[in-house]
Enzyme design. Structure first.
Site, short mmCIF file in Angstrom:
data_model
loop_
_atom_site.label_atom_id
_atom_site.label_comp_id
_atom_site.label_asym_id
_atom_site.label_seq_id
_atom_site.Cartn_x
_atom_site.Cartn_y
_atom_site.Cartn_z
N GLY A 34 107.76 84.62 49.77
CA GLY A 34 109.00 83.75 49.28
C GLY A 34 109.70 83.06 50.32
N PHE A 36 111.77 83.72 52.05
CA PHE A 36 111.64 84.83 53.23
C PHE A 36 110.85 85.93 52.82
CE2 PHE A 36 115.39 86.41 51.24
CZ PHE A 36 114.87 88.01 51.42
N GLY A 37 110.18 86.71 53.65
CA GLY A 37 109.60 88.05 53.47
C GLY A 37 108.45 87.78 52.54
N VAL A 38 107.60 88.98 52.54
CA VAL A 38 106.39 89.08 51.75
C VAL A 38 106.62 89.97 50.73
CG1 VAL A 38 103.99 89.61 51.96
CG2 VAL A 38 105.28 88.67 54.00
N LYS A 52 110.34 93.21 48.38
CA LYS A 52 110.28 92.13 49.15
C LYS A 52 110.49 92.72 50.45
CE LYS A 52 111.80 87.64 48.37
NZ LYS A 52 112.97 86.44 48.35
N ASP A 146 118.36 76.78 45.69
CA ASP A 146 116.91 76.61 45.94
C ASP A 146 116.09 76.84 44.63
OD1 ASP A 146 114.70 76.09 47.70
OD2 ASP A 146 114.43 78.31 48.23
#
Ligand code: ACK
Length: 282
Positions: A34, A36-38, A52, A146
């Protein structure tokens, strides 16, 4: 690691703390990354979930923001947060799993796009409903900031749309630091760091509208860079008008991407117009 983050999250009375040991990861292949993060698929308390994980120290701030904002919201068009692991061994948030993946994947990579496109107007309406809910939050509107197809998830065979990725959401104007890859959907006033409000989400919604109806990526010319896109949008450039677009949709799209935020409709007005459009058009 946990001690640095916990004080902020302890104020979050609505976020259940999840025991990391209770999460079973059965697929080491990530669903994706994303802002941030997977994100991984997992099982938690017999439910299929999306987890996440933050992978870098500098992602903590976005993690805190996402947990804080998602724990305040409750709407059918916004992804449900089940809880978060804030105490380690890894920090993560646990949310409902959307089996249809993102609208971005469906629009640009799905071999079954034709089947999915029956839902095009409904997706736009549902996205508007979710954003309207955020903008009507009390005591202050919540801005997503966003909105883009990678952050719109599909469930129920593509019929139901849910907004995700609240890592940059805010109820006030704060510096946008985590907007990588979002240039095409970003309102000019945000890029220019001018005063901005809910109308920045209305702008993003209009670009999503264009993307859904054309099934094309905005400003996708070879060599286009994020900075180049931001600059030309700031100068007034927009995606080309859509051939054979019903006038009611075209006029809504053009109003929503107006250079001046005050000339864009509110999300509540978009919802009313989209409701009418959905009842008129097939
Ligand atoms: O486009 P995708 O398949 O859908 O890949 C991205 C990736 O993770 C990074 O955001 C997917 N994703 C994010 N949240 C979820 C979720 N709650 N359920 C299913 N997939 C998700 C997203």
């Amino acid at each position: 690691m946990a001690s640095a983050i916990s004080p902020n999250l302890e104020n979050q009375q609505f976020t259940p703390e999840i025991d990391y040991e209770e999460i079973q990861f059965f697929n080491s292949q990530a669903l994706g990354e994303g802002s941030f993060g997977v994100v991984f698929q997992a099982v938690w308390r017999n439910k299929l979930v999306a987890v996440k994980n933050i992978t870098r120290e500098n992602e903590k701030q976005a993690f805190i923001v996402e947990v804080r904002q998602l724990s305040r919201v409750n709407h059918p068009n916004i992804v449900t947060l089940y809880g978060a692991c804030t105490k380690g061994p890894k920090m993560c948030l646990v949310m409902e799993y959307a089996e249809g993946g993102s609208l971005f994947n469906v629009l640009h990579y799905s071999p079954r796009l034709k089947y999915y496109m029956n839902h095009a107007l409904s997706w736009l309406y549902q996205c508007a409903l979710g954003v309207e809910y955020l903008h009507n939050m009390k005591p202050k509107p919540l801005l997503h900031r966003d909105l883009k197809p990678p952050n719109l998830l599909l469930v129920d065979k593509g019929k139901h749309l849910k907004i995700c990725d609240f890592g940059t959401a805010a109820d006030q104007k704060t510096e946008m630091t985590n907007n990588k890859g979002s240039a095409a959907w970003m309102a000019p006033e945000v890029f220019a760091s001018k005063k901005y409000n809910e109308k920045c989400d209305v702008f993003s919604w209009s670009i999503i509208l264009w993307e859904v109806l054309t099934r094309s990526r905005p400003y996708n010319s070879p060599g286009a860079t994020s900075l180049g896109i931001l600059w030309s949008v700031h100068q007034g450039k927009r995606p080309p008008l859509i051939k054979d677009c019903p006038p009611c949709i075209e006029s809504l799209m053009v109003r929503c991407w107006h250079q001046l935020p005050e000339n864009r409709p509110s999300m509540s007005e978009v919802v009313i117009i989209m409701n009418d459009i959905c009842s008129i058009l097939p």
